[in-house]
Scaffold this motif. Structure first.
Motif, PDB file in Angstrom:
ATOM      1  N   GLU A  88       1.365  -2.167   2.929  1.00 44.29           N
ATOM      2  CA  GLU A  88       2.191  -1.174   2.249  1.00 44.29           C
ATOM      3  C   GLU A  88       1.317  -0.023   1.736  1.00 44.29           C
ATOM      4  N   LYS A  89       0.166  -0.381   1.188  1.00 41.23           N
ATOM      5  CA  LYS A  89      -0.765   0.630   0.688  1.00 41.23           C
ATOM      6  C   LYS A  89      -1.272   1.507   1.825  1.00 41.23           C
ATOM      7  N   ARG A  90      -1.588   0.858   2.945  1.00 38.74           N
ATOM      8  CA  ARG A  90      -2.106   1.605   4.096  1.00 38.74           C
ATOM      9  C   ARG A  90      -1.049   2.579   4.622  1.00 38.74           C
ATOM     10  N   LEU A  91       0.204   2.091   4.732  1.00 40.82           N
ATOM     11  CA  LEU A  91       1.277   2.966   5.199  1.00 40.82           C
ATOM     12  C   LEU A  91       1.517   4.119   4.230  1.00 40.82           C
ATOM     13  N   LYS A  92       1.420   3.816   2.947  1.00 40.21           N
ATOM     14  CA  LYS A  92       1.591   4.861   1.939  1.00 40.21           C
ATOM     15  C   LYS A  92       0.488   5.898   2.051  1.00 40.21           C
ATOM     16  N   GLU A  93      -0.751   5.411   2.239  1.00 44.03           N
ATOM     17  CA  GLU A  93      -1.873   6.340   2.381  1.00 44.03           C
ATOM     18  C   GLU A  93      -1.728   7.190   3.634  1.00 44.03           C
ATOM     19  N   GLU A  94      -1.276   6.552   4.739  1.00 41.06           N
ATOM     20  CA  GLU A  94      -1.081   7.312   5.966  1.00 41.06           C
ATOM     21  C   GLU A  94       0.012   8.369   5.790  1.00 41.06           C
ATOM     22  N   LYS A  95       1.079   7.979   5.063  1.00 40.57           N
ATOM     23  CA  LYS A  95       2.156   8.930   4.807  1.00 40.57           C
ATOM     24  C   LYS A  95       1.657  10.080   3.934  1.00 40.57           C
TER      25      LYS A  95
END
Length: 558
Positions: free
Chosen positions: A364-371
Motif C-alpha cells: 500500500e505504501k509503495r502504491l501510494k509513493e508511486e501515485k
C-alpha cells in the motif's frame, strides 16, 4: 600438515599445530562492499547529470588519490610475512555480495539488503519485502566461496533473516614424514546466521545474529555458536552511522585438543550521501581483538555514483586492495559485479538479489509513493508546460512591442522630414511609454525637441518681423521674448529685438538707451545697415540738440 598462506594481517599470529592442521585461514581473499540504494523508483535529477557527473568524477578521483597515499605509509598494506590468519577471519574480511565488493567492503553503515547480516544485523530493519540474494566467487588456490541469504519481514518493525556462508578449499593429499598417503581431503567451513532486526524509531535500528559455525578438516569436525550485535543510527537524511560487535559471544571450536575462540571485532561505519542521493560515500574501521593478543586494525572506504536510475558505478580501496564494480537495479531485481586488484591476482564477484512478496502495508505504501511520484511528475510537467506557454506569450508580446516600436520610429523620421514636430513628439512619447530605455527614441526625442523649439522660434521671428515692418514695436518685443525663450541662440531674433527696443526708446526720446540698443545690434552684426543708419541719425540729433541727450539721462537717473 599445515596449509599456510601469506596473510595481509598487520601482525603475525602464531597458532597451535594441533588446532590448525590443514586449516586454510587467509585474508588474502577479500571482497568489497556494494551500496544498496534506498529503492527510489524515480530519480529525476539525472536531467542535470552532465555537470554533476563531472563534479562527482573529480570527487571520486580526488578521493582515490588521497586514499592511495595509504600505500606509502609505514603501516602495512601488502604484507610480506604472515601466518594463516585469525580464527574466523573469513567472517570479517570477506564479503556477502558484489555491491559491497565494489566498495572495498565498507558496508557496516549500509547493510540494508538480505546479505546485510554479514556486516551489521541492524541493517535488515530497513527491509520491507521478502528478499533473497546469492553470491559466488572462486578465490585463490581453487577455493570456492558462496553466500546465500533470505529475509522475511514479520511486520513493519520486526524482520527475520536466515543466511548460509560456505567456504571450501581444494583437495589436498595427506602426507607424513616419509611419503604421500594417496588419500585426499579438503577443508569445509560453513556458517548459519539466524538474524533478528528491529526498527525502534525513525533514528535507531538494532539487530542480533546467532551464528552456528561448522568446520570439517579431513577426519576432524567441530561446531561452535556465537553472537553478533549491531546498531544503526540515522543521524540525518544524508548521514548514517553503523556499529557492530562481531563475536560478542565468541564461537569456540575444537578440532583436536586445543580450543580456539573467534576474537571480538568492533566495526564502525559511516555513509554520507550527496547530490540528492546520487553520490554515496562509505567508510569502515575494524578493530580486531582490541583487548586480546591480536590488536589488528583494518580500514576500507568506497564511493558509489548513480549515473542512471538503473545503473551505478562503484570504486573502493582498503588496507590490502583496490576494487571497482557496477550494478543494475530494478524494482525487483539486482545484479552486481565487482573486481578486486590484489597483490596475488584479480578476483571477480557476482551476486544477484530478488525481491518479492511485499507486505500489505508496504505494498500500500509503495502504491501510494508511486501515485505521489506520478502526481508530482504530472504537476511538474504541467508547470513546465505552463512555463513554456508563458514564455511563448511573453515572446509574442516582446516581438509585437518591438514591431510597434520599429513602426513608430519610422513614423517619427517621416514626421521629421515633413517638419511635423508635434506629431513626431506624440509618437515618441508613446514609444518611450512602451520602452523607457529605448536609446534611439531618446536621441530622436532630444532632436525633435530642439527642432521643435527652433521651429517655434523661427515662426515667432517671422511674425515679429511682420510687426516690425508695420512699426508695431511693442508687439515685436513681446513676440521675440517668446521666440528667444524657445531658442535663445537665434541671432536674427536678437538683432530684431534690439532694433525694436531702440525704436521704442527713440519714440520715448530716450536717446542714450536707444544708442545702447543699436550698439548691441552692431555687436551681433557689424554690417547691419538699419542700425548703422539709425545710429548716424541719432548722433546728428545729439550733436545739434545736446540737451535732448542730457534730459534723457536725467530721466533715466530719476
Amino acid at each position: 600438515m599445515r596449509n599456510e598462506v601469506k596473510s595481509a594481517s598487520p601482525k603475525e599470529s602464531p597458532m597451535s599445530p594441533k588446532t590448525t592442521i590443514g586449516v586454510l585461514r587467509t585474508d588474502t581473499h577479500p571482497l568489497s562492499e556494494g551500496i544498496r540504494d534506498s529503492s527510489e523508483s524515480s530519480d529525476r535529477s539525472h536531467r542535470t547529470g552532465g555537470k554533476k557527473f563531472i563534479s562527482c568524477f573529480l570527487l571520486a578521483t580526488y578521493y582515490l588519490l588521497l586514499s592511495t597515499c595509504c600505500f606509502a605509509l609505514d603501516s602495512p598494506f601488502w604484507q610480506s610475512k604472515g601466518r594463516a590468519g585469525y580464527p574466523g577471519e573469513y567472517l570479517i574480511t570477506f564479503t556477502a555480495n558484489a555491491r559491497a565488493a565494489g566498495l572495498a567492503n565498507a558496508y557496516t553503515a549500509l547493510s540494508d539488503d538480505a546479505s546485510g547480516a554479514y556486516w551489521n544485523p541492524a541493517g535488515l530493519a530497513g527491509i520491507h519485502f521478502i528478499e533473497t540474494s546469492f553470491l559466488y566467487t572462486r578465490l585463490f588456490l581453487h577455493t570456492d566461496y558462496g553466500y546465500l541469504s533470505f529475509v522475511y519481514p514479520l511486520d513493519e518493525r520486526n524482520i527475520f533473516g536466515l543466511s548460509v556462508l560456505a567456504l571450501q578449499s581444494a583437495e589436498v593429499e595427506k602426507t607424513s614424514q616419509w611419503s604421500l598417503s594417496g588419500v585426499k581431503f579438503h577443508e569445509l567451513e560453513n556458517v548459519f546466521f539466524l538474524t533478528y532486526a528491529k526498527k525502534f524509531n525513525s533514528f535507531i535500528d538494532g539487530g542480533l545474529n546467532l551464528k552456528i559455525v561448522n568446520q570439517e578438516i579431513a577426519d576432524y569436525s567441530t561446531r561452535g555458536v556465537g553472537m553478533d550485535l549491531g546498531v544503526k543510527y540515522h543521524f540525518s537524511k544524508r548521514i548514517t552511522y553503523g556499529l557492530t560487535l562481531q563475536n560478542l559471544i565468541p564461537a569456540e571450536l575444537q578440532l583436536n585438543e586445543e580450543k580456539e575462540n573467534f576474537p571480538l571485532n568492533i566495526k564502525f561505519g559511516i555513509i554520507c550521501s550527496y547530490l540528492k542521493n546520487r553520490l554515496l560515500w562509505s567508510s569502515d574501521l575494524n578493530l580486531l581483538d582490541p583487548f586480546g593478543k591480536y590488536k589488528v586494525f583494518y580500514w576500507s572506504s568506497g564511493v558509489e555514483y548513480k549515473i542512471f536510475p538503473l545503473f551505478v558505478l562503484r570504486v573502493g580501496i582498503s588496507y590490502k586492495e583496490i576494487a571497482a564494480g557496477f550494478g543494475l537495479k530494478t524494482n525487483n531485481f539486482n545484479f552486481d559485479y565487482a573486481v578486486s586488484l590484489h597483490r596475488i591476482d584479480l578476483t571477480h564477484r557476482l551476486s544477484v538479489a530478488y525481491r518479492y512478496g511485499f507486505l500489505p502495508y508496504q505494498e500500500e505504501k509503495r502504491l501510494k509513493e508511486e501515485k505521489e511520484t506520478w502526481q508530482k511528475e504530472k504537476k511538474a510537467d504541467e508547470e513546465k508546460l505552463d512555463g513554456e506557454k508563458k514564455k511563448i506569450l511573453l515572446e509574442k508580446e516582446r516581438i509585437a512591442k518591438e514591431q510597434e516600436i520599429t513602426t513608430g520610429l519610422i513614423l517619427v523620421k517621416k514626421y521629421l522630414e515633413e517638419k511635423n514636430y508635434q506629431e513626431a513628439q506624440k509618437e515618441l512619447e508613446r514609444i518611450l511609454t512602451l520602452d523607457p530605455t529605448n536609446k534611439e527614441a531618446k536621441i530622436l526625442n532630444r532632436e525633435v525637441d530642439e527642432l521643435s523649439r527652433k521651429d517655434l522660434a523661427e515662426k515667432s521671428y517671422f511674425l515679429a518681423k511682420n510687426f516690425y515692418e508695420k512699426k508695431f514695436y511693442s508687439r515685436v518685443l513681446e513676440t521675440l521674448k517668446k521666440a528667444l525663450e524657445y531658442y535663445p541662440e537665434h541671432e536674427k531674433a536678437k538683432i530684431l529685438y534690439f532694433l525694436a527696443q531702440g525704436q521704442v526708446y527713440l519714440a520715448e526720446r530716450k536717446y542714450s538707451e536707444a544708442k545702447e540698443a543699436f550698439f548691441e545690434v552692431l555687436k551681433l552684426d557689424p554690417k547691419e545697415e538699419e542700425a548703422t543708419t539709425l545710429l548716424r541719425r541719432l548722433q546728428t540729433i545729439l550733436e545739434f540738440y545736446p540737451s535732448e541727450g542730457q534730459s534723457s539721462q536725467k530721466e533715466q537717473k530719476q
